[in-house]
Every structure is written in structure tokens, then in C-alpha cells.
Write a protein that holds these residues in place. Sequence first.
Motif, mmCIF file in Angstrom:
data_model
loop_
_atom_site.group_PDB
_atom_site.id
_atom_site.type_symbol
_atom_site.label_atom_id
_atom_site.label_comp_id
_atom_site.label_asym_id
_atom_site.label_seq_id
_atom_site.Cartn_x
_atom_site.Cartn_y
_atom_site.Cartn_z
ATOM 1 N N ARG A 1 -18.736 3.737 0.691
ATOM 2 C CA ARG A 1 -17.607 4.267 -0.343
ATOM 3 C C ARG A 1 -18.416 4.421 -1.165
ATOM 4 O O ARG A 1 -18.889 2.816 -1.949
ATOM 5 C CB ARG A 1 -16.649 4.735 0.261
ATOM 6 C CG ARG A 1 -15.969 5.592 0.919
ATOM 7 C CD ARG A 1 -14.473 4.998 1.578
ATOM 8 N NE ARG A 1 -13.960 3.785 1.810
ATOM 9 C CZ ARG A 1 -14.082 3.302 2.643
ATOM 10 N NH1 ARG A 1 -14.745 4.217 3.845
ATOM 11 N NH2 ARG A 1 -12.947 1.868 3.541
ATOM 12 N N ILE B 1 -4.998 7.956 5.139
ATOM 13 C CA ILE B 1 -6.901 8.333 5.288
ATOM 14 C C ILE B 1 -7.522 7.205 5.782
ATOM 15 O O ILE B 1 -8.623 7.453 6.021
ATOM 16 C CB ILE B 1 -6.933 7.563 3.519
ATOM 17 C CG1 ILE B 1 -6.250 8.996 1.946
ATOM 18 C CG2 ILE B 1 -8.250 7.664 2.887
ATOM 19 C CD1 ILE B 1 -6.479 8.981 1.294
ATOM 20 N N GLN B 2 -6.893 6.046 5.866
ATOM 21 C CA GLN B 2 -7.677 5.009 6.517
ATOM 22 C C GLN B 2 -7.609 5.249 8.073
ATOM 23 O O GLN B 2 -8.638 5.306 9.330
ATOM 24 C CB GLN B 2 -7.276 3.442 6.325
ATOM 25 C CG GLN B 2 -8.025 2.451 7.141
ATOM 26 C CD GLN B 2 -9.466 1.964 7.602
ATOM 27 O OE1 GLN B 2 -9.713 2.623 5.617
ATOM 28 N NE2 GLN B 2 -10.175 2.128 8.028
ATOM 29 N N ALA B 3 -6.282 6.171 8.387
ATOM 30 C CA ALA B 3 -6.487 6.224 9.983
ATOM 31 C C ALA B 3 -6.813 7.320 10.565
ATOM 32 O O ALA B 3 -7.815 7.544 11.289
ATOM 33 C CB ALA B 3 -5.160 6.578 10.813
ATOM 34 N N ASP C 1 -15.089 5.472 9.321
ATOM 35 C CA ASP C 1 -14.158 4.072 8.485
ATOM 36 C C ASP C 1 -15.365 3.267 8.053
ATOM 37 O O ASP C 1 -15.530 2.079 7.200
ATOM 38 C CB ASP C 1 -13.310 3.748 9.517
ATOM 39 C CG ASP C 1 -13.930 3.588 10.723
ATOM 40 O OD1 ASP C 1 -14.549 4.074 11.541
ATOM 41 O OD2 ASP C 1 -13.092 2.055 11.635
ATOM 42 N N LYS C 2 -16.791 3.612 8.761
ATOM 43 C CA LYS C 2 -17.629 2.928 9.062
ATOM 44 C C LYS C 2 -19.096 2.951 7.382
ATOM 45 O O LYS C 2 -20.307 2.453 7.136
ATOM 46 C CB LYS C 2 -18.356 1.742 10.017
ATOM 47 C CG LYS C 2 -18.021 1.415 10.554
ATOM 48 C CD LYS C 2 -18.935 1.320 11.964
ATOM 49 C CE LYS C 2 -17.903 0.232 13.153
ATOM 50 N NZ LYS C 2 -16.564 1.021 12.792
ATOM 51 N N THR D 1 1.037 -1.119 0.090
ATOM 52 C CA THR D 1 0.137 -0.083 0.669
ATOM 53 C C THR D 1 0.905 1.632 0.086
ATOM 54 O O THR D 1 2.265 1.477 -0.214
ATOM 55 C CB THR D 1 -0.875 -0.042 1.491
ATOM 56 O OG1 THR D 1 -2.102 1.072 1.207
ATOM 57 C CG2 THR D 1 0.080 -0.009 2.393
ATOM 58 N N ARG E 1 -9.616 8.380 8.437
ATOM 59 C CA ARG E 1 -10.952 7.589 8.748
ATOM 60 C C ARG E 1 -11.703 7.611 9.142
ATOM 61 O O ARG E 1 -12.933 7.580 10.323
ATOM 62 C CB ARG E 1 -11.625 6.432 7.708
ATOM 63 C CG ARG E 1 -11.632 7.194 6.225
ATOM 64 C CD ARG E 1 -12.425 5.731 5.120
ATOM 65 N NE ARG E 1 -11.783 6.364 3.855
ATOM 66 C CZ ARG E 1 -11.368 6.032 2.709
ATOM 67 N NH1 ARG E 1 -10.812 5.315 2.407
ATOM 68 N NH2 ARG E 1 -11.754 6.889 1.640
ATOM 69 N N GLN E 2 -10.715 6.302 10.527
ATOM 70 C CA GLN E 2 -11.076 5.881 11.555
ATOM 71 C C GLN E 2 -11.204 6.074 13.106
ATOM 72 O O GLN E 2 -11.806 6.494 13.915
ATOM 73 C CB GLN E 2 -10.210 4.759 11.987
ATOM 74 C CG GLN E 2 -9.756 3.314 11.336
ATOM 75 C CD GLN E 2 -8.829 2.599 11.234
ATOM 76 O OE1 GLN E 2 -7.875 2.763 12.299
ATOM 77 N NE2 GLN E 2 -9.060 1.836 10.769
ATOM 78 N N ARG F 1 -11.734 5.326 -2.599
ATOM 79 C CA ARG F 1 -10.774 4.623 -1.419
ATOM 80 C C ARG F 1 -10.953 5.096 -0.488
ATOM 81 O O ARG F 1 -11.427 5.513 -0.684
ATOM 82 C CB ARG F 1 -9.613 5.215 -1.679
ATOM 83 C CG ARG F 1 -8.415 4.073 -3.595
ATOM 84 C CD ARG F 1 -7.510 4.101 -3.630
ATOM 85 N NE ARG F 1 -6.740 3.728 -4.658
ATOM 86 C CZ ARG F 1 -5.283 3.422 -4.810
ATOM 87 N NH1 ARG F 1 -4.181 3.606 -3.871
ATOM 88 N NH2 ARG F 1 -5.525 2.672 -5.764
ATOM 89 N N GLU G 1 -2.712 5.698 1.785
ATOM 90 C CA GLU G 1 -3.909 5.206 2.182
ATOM 91 C C GLU G 1 -3.769 4.491 3.481
ATOM 92 O O GLU G 1 -4.451 4.539 4.038
ATOM 93 C CB GLU G 1 -3.436 3.925 0.948
ATOM 94 C CG GLU G 1 -4.278 4.643 -0.506
ATOM 95 C CD GLU G 1 -4.880 4.487 -0.949
ATOM 96 O OE1 GLU G 1 -6.674 4.318 0.470
ATOM 97 O OE2 GLU G 1 -5.893 5.505 -1.266
ATOM 98 N N VAL G 2 -2.362 4.748 3.997
ATOM 99 C CA VAL G 2 -2.634 3.981 5.617
ATOM 100 C C VAL G 2 -3.238 5.982 6.798
ATOM 101 O O VAL G 2 -3.630 5.487 6.808
ATOM 102 C CB VAL G 2 -0.967 4.533 6.383
ATOM 103 C CG1 VAL G 2 -1.001 4.719 7.680
ATOM 104 C CG2 VAL G 2 -0.622 2.756 5.744
#
Length: 54
Positions: free
Chosen positions: A49, A35-37, A45-46, A28, A39-40, A54, A32-33
Motif C-alpha cells: 500500500r 477493512i483489515q478483515a 493483506d500482503k 482503531t 484484506r485478509q 490505510r 479499519e477492523v
Amino acid sequence: MAKTPIRTLRVDPELWDAAKAKAQAEGTTVSEVLIQALRQYTGQDKVHRFPGSR
């Protein structure tokens, strides 16, 4: 994929290098890491999308 604005942040070089190496090993990107962090962190994150996003 839709274009998103480019953001700038300051990160310690050693931390960035470690994150980049781990992300690459996991197939990855640091983007992306992060973005996910985010979102959480924000509880998104839930959120559903759309396919291809992504």
C-alpha cells in the motif's frame, strides 16, 4: 487519505456494539477492523500500500 465509497451492511446490534467497544479500546475503528478483515479474507493483506493509505 483518498475517499472510498461508503458501503452498507447489516450487523446484529449487540455484535456491532461489541466490535465498536473493542475497536475503541484498541485505538482503531470498526471500519479499519473490517477493512483489515477483508484484506485478509481476499489475500490482499500482503499487497503493498502506498504511504498514507490505510
